[in-house]
Design an enzyme around this catalytic site. Structure first.
Site: not given
Lengths: 276, 276
Positions: A146, A222, A254
């Site tokens: 991320s 996600d 995610h």
């Protein structure tokens, strides 16, 4: 530097260390996994940069990376994601301030005095690491998740020759075009968007690419896809003819469940490059 | 249907057959590899569509696919790439006419009477195949190279539910925006570009995607990258959140040396989907 803990893990040692950071103007804590091979000499090292809200600890305890690092005989280093402490600026939002350093050198008030994660991760922590531990400076790779995927990719492309390979899970791929990026870059770097470009993986890919293989995994379910903008990076990688693999993993979100599912592939990918 | 040849290969049989084609208005020849398992019952089948200038024979003798198909217990079918013969229209260029059917149904003179490769590959040849050989209609996957990659991807997306997986080597990814496409679509389909869209993998990916996994391999040193436009497909796949893998293979070109290097991965990828 002070040792906070050391635990035997997969034949090696999972340590946590803290030190006074010059770059960040506060104490900084990091995790380091050393495989058994490190008892006999310097081993290759993979940097793992974490995402929003994480400390050095999240990936260290949830990614399941140590098993594969032990098998490959490589070290893993887990830096924190921002400066921290009572004297460090912060914000109520989860995505600004402490836990959200975005791997940049802030130039704006009130962030500039402490938020220098770029320098911390690319200069200060490497210097400390290579001085104090049996890790091989000439064999490094970098990965992240991320916000940390954003950090890993931008750093990899900004230091040609330093990293043998780079990978990311669900990276913030095009922050100058996303609310995960524009908000933080405005705060940390100011309104001049020309200064943001050096911290955008898609723009760096268009401009120069990475001199090694890249592996990207992105969950198809996600919850942050609109903020991550994987399509911008996928297009830029293909247009650059960047050697690498872009995988859309159907049904994955995610979370660390996603990361831990594919971490074996990532460690193996880096190990192949590090032992090439 | 006439048997032109049958050879023992990898415990199975590599056959070549010819038949009068209604769709193409000429005799058409195809290759079929049946693994040993086909002696005991119907086996899954992978379609392999070839590229410009190829006949049924090129991939059959140069891709090295049979070894992996035998290991996986799947059949491989290698259709020709166009109608052929003295009575069939042609052009002096290598990329128009015979050997360059582009997997479309031509509507324009002089091509319309014979150049109906879409119908041939999606209707006539499947019917013949499932009637005459022990292959399982409910377990099909499709792949191809270059113009055949274009064919495989467009056909996969146009028949939801028919194929369990799709893959391509260096596909012509966005023919409506390339000289590999615009020239041929103008000739075969006429000037109305709205009629071209159904034969463009990038446009189909944007519109509907594929209900199964996709694997794309593209050589990073492919001499035809500007014509193939992989970046358009990579962007569309990521934007669609298409489950799949896009790999840029550094240093590989457009040849069968590239295909044969990665054919093991592609057959394995399809086998995993076919036996899922």
């Amino acid at each position: 530097m002070k040792t906070l803990s050391e635990n035997r893990a997969f034949g090696g040692v999972q340590g946590v260390y803290t030190h006074a950071s010059e770059a960040c103007g506060c104490d900084m804590t990091f995790g380091l996994f050393l495989p058994e091979e490190a008892e006999r000499g310097a081993v290759p090292v993979i940097w793992y940069l974490s995402g929003l809200t994480c400390t050095h600890e999240n990936a260290m305890v949830k990614a399941g990376a140590q098993k594969w690092a032990a098998e490959a005989g490589v070290a893993l280093v887990f830096p924190d994601t921002s400066p921290r402490g009572a004297g460090v600026a912060n914000d109520e939002a989860y995505d600004l301030g402490q836990g959200a350093g975005f791997y940049v050198n802030a130039t704006e008030k009130p962030w500039a005095p402490h938020f220098r994660m770029w320098d911390y991760v690319t200069e200060e922590l490497p210097r400390l690491l290579f001085n104090a531990f049996p890790v091989a400076e000439e064999r490094q790779s970098i990965m992240g998740h991320s916000m940390g995927g954003h950090g890993a990719l931008t750093i990899a492309m900004s230091f040609p020759g330093r990293f043998q390979s780079a990978s990311a899970f669900a990276p913030i791929a095009n922050p100058t075009a996303s609310d995960w990026g524009r908000k933080q870059f405005s705060a940390y770097l100011g309104k001049d968007e020309a200064k943001w470009a050096q911290y955008d993986a898609t723009l760096l890919m268009k401009k120069r690419g990475f001199d090694g293989p890249i592996l990207i995994d992105q969950g198809g379910s996600d919850q942050f896809l609109d903020l991550l903008k994987p399509e911008a990076l996928a297009e830029a990688m293909a247009a650059r003819r960047q050697g690498g693999i872009f995988r859309m993993q159907k049904g994955y979100d995610h979370s660390y469940f996603f990361v831990s599912t594919f971490i074996e592939d990532h460690i193996g990918f880096h190990a192949a490059a590090l032992y090439d």
